[in-house]
Design a protein around this motif. Structure first.
Motif, mmCIF file in Angstrom:
data_model
loop_
_atom_site.group_PDB
_atom_site.id
_atom_site.type_symbol
_atom_site.label_atom_id
_atom_site.label_comp_id
_atom_site.label_asym_id
_atom_site.label_seq_id
_atom_site.Cartn_x
_atom_site.Cartn_y
_atom_site.Cartn_z
ATOM 1 N N SER A 1 0.823 -1.206 0.000
ATOM 2 C CA SER A 1 0.000 0.000 0.000
ATOM 3 C C SER A 1 0.859 1.258 0.000
ATOM 4 N N ALA A 2 0.435 2.256 -0.742
ATOM 5 C CA ALA A 2 1.134 3.540 -0.790
ATOM 6 C C ALA A 2 0.764 4.426 0.400
ATOM 7 N N ILE A 3 -0.232 4.019 1.175
ATOM 8 C CA ILE A 3 -0.690 4.830 2.308
ATOM 9 C C ILE A 3 -0.623 4.042 3.621
ATOM 10 N N LYS A 4 0.390 3.180 3.748
ATOM 11 C CA LYS A 4 0.532 2.362 4.962
ATOM 12 C C LYS A 4 0.446 3.221 6.210
ATOM 13 N N PRO A 5 -0.165 2.775 7.261
ATOM 14 C CA PRO A 5 -0.627 1.412 7.489
ATOM 15 C C PRO A 5 -1.994 1.106 6.887
ATOM 16 N N TRP A 6 -2.604 2.074 6.224
ATOM 17 C CA TRP A 6 -3.947 1.898 5.689
ATOM 18 C C TRP A 6 -3.891 1.149 4.352
ATOM 19 N N CYS A 7 -4.913 0.423 4.055
ATOM 20 C CA CYS A 7 -5.016 -0.325 2.791
ATOM 21 C C CYS A 7 -5.494 0.616 1.689
ATOM 22 N N ASP A 8 -4.871 0.490 0.497
ATOM 23 C CA ASP A 8 -5.318 1.279 -0.654
ATOM 24 C C ASP A 8 -5.834 0.388 -1.791
ATOM 25 N N GLY A 9 -5.983 -0.914 -1.519
ATOM 26 C CA GLY A 9 -6.518 -1.837 -2.530
ATOM 27 C C GLY A 9 -5.465 -2.470 -3.424
ATOM 28 N N THR A 10 -4.188 -2.140 -3.218
ATOM 29 C CA THR A 10 -3.123 -2.675 -4.068
ATOM 30 C C THR A 10 -3.053 -4.198 -4.017
ATOM 31 N N HIS A 11 -3.499 -4.805 -2.920
ATOM 32 C CA HIS A 11 -3.450 -6.261 -2.802
ATOM 33 C C HIS A 11 -4.154 -6.954 -3.971
ATOM 34 N N LYS A 12 -5.179 -6.303 -4.515
ATOM 35 C CA LYS A 12 -5.894 -6.873 -5.669
ATOM 36 C C LYS A 12 -5.027 -6.873 -6.925
ATOM 37 N N LEU A 13 -4.241 -5.815 -7.103
ATOM 38 C CA LEU A 13 -3.399 -5.687 -8.291
ATOM 39 C C LEU A 13 -2.223 -6.660 -8.298
ATOM 40 N N ILE A 14 -1.701 -6.981 -7.106
ATOM 41 C CA ILE A 14 -0.523 -7.842 -7.036
ATOM 42 C C ILE A 14 -0.866 -9.308 -6.799
ATOM 43 N N GLY A 15 -2.149 -9.615 -6.633
ATOM 44 C CA GLY A 15 -2.560 -11.006 -6.413
ATOM 45 C C GLY A 15 -2.213 -11.519 -5.029
ATOM 46 N N PHE A 16 -2.221 -10.648 -4.034
ATOM 47 C CA PHE A 16 -1.926 -11.036 -2.653
ATOM 48 C C PHE A 16 -2.850 -12.159 -2.215
ATOM 49 N N SER A 17 -2.272 -13.159 -1.558
ATOM 50 C CA SER A 17 -3.061 -14.297 -1.096
ATOM 51 C C SER A 17 -2.737 -14.600 0.353
ATOM 52 N N THR A 18 -3.765 -14.865 1.120
ATOM 53 C CA THR A 18 -3.584 -15.245 2.521
ATOM 54 C C THR A 18 -3.635 -16.762 2.687
ATOM 55 N N THR A 19 -3.830 -17.475 1.581
ATOM 56 C CA THR A 19 -3.861 -18.927 1.626
ATOM 57 C C THR A 19 -2.436 -19.450 1.681
ATOM 58 N N PRO A 20 -2.101 -20.226 2.722
ATOM 59 C CA PRO A 20 -0.725 -20.720 2.814
ATOM 60 C C PRO A 20 -0.410 -21.706 1.696
ATOM 61 N N GLU A 21 0.811 -21.637 1.206
ATOM 62 C CA GLU A 21 1.245 -22.593 0.184
ATOM 63 C C GLU A 21 1.570 -23.921 0.851
ATOM 64 N N LEU A 22 1.182 -25.019 0.232
ATOM 65 C CA LEU A 22 1.503 -26.337 0.751
ATOM 66 C C LEU A 22 2.909 -26.713 0.324
ATOM 67 N N PRO A 23 3.605 -27.513 1.127
ATOM 68 C CA PRO A 23 4.958 -27.935 0.735
ATOM 69 C C PRO A 23 4.953 -28.573 -0.656
#
Length: 71
Positions: A47-69
């Motif tokens: 985010s360009a306005i940390k600590p606040w969210c600006d929606g960039t997570h959508k553009l970069i494909g941020f995922s909170t799902t953990p990757e499996l080994p």
């Protein structure tokens, strides 16, 4: 939820939504003024306005799902 209760909700692949009164501090310990009663905190780190969210997570494909080994 009561009027003076504070909740933090983690949204899948998105920000933390904070509802209620909270004291925010920066890395130097100085208070950060809360802009409104409900705020979105960045979890992706881009985010360009940390600590606040600006929606960039959508553009970069941020995922909170953990990757499996092995993935």
């Amino acid at each position: 939820m009561t009027a003076d209760e504070t909740t933090i909700t983690a949204y899948p692949d998105g920000p933390l939504i904070v509802r209620g009164a909270v004291m925010y501090r920066n890395e130097a310990g100085e208070e950060i003024r809360q802009p409104r009663r409900t705020v979105a905190l960045c979890r992706c780190g881009v985010s360009a306005i940390k600590p606040w969210c600006d929606g960039t997570h959508k553009l970069i494909g941020f995922s909170t799902t953990p990757e499996l080994p092995g993935e």
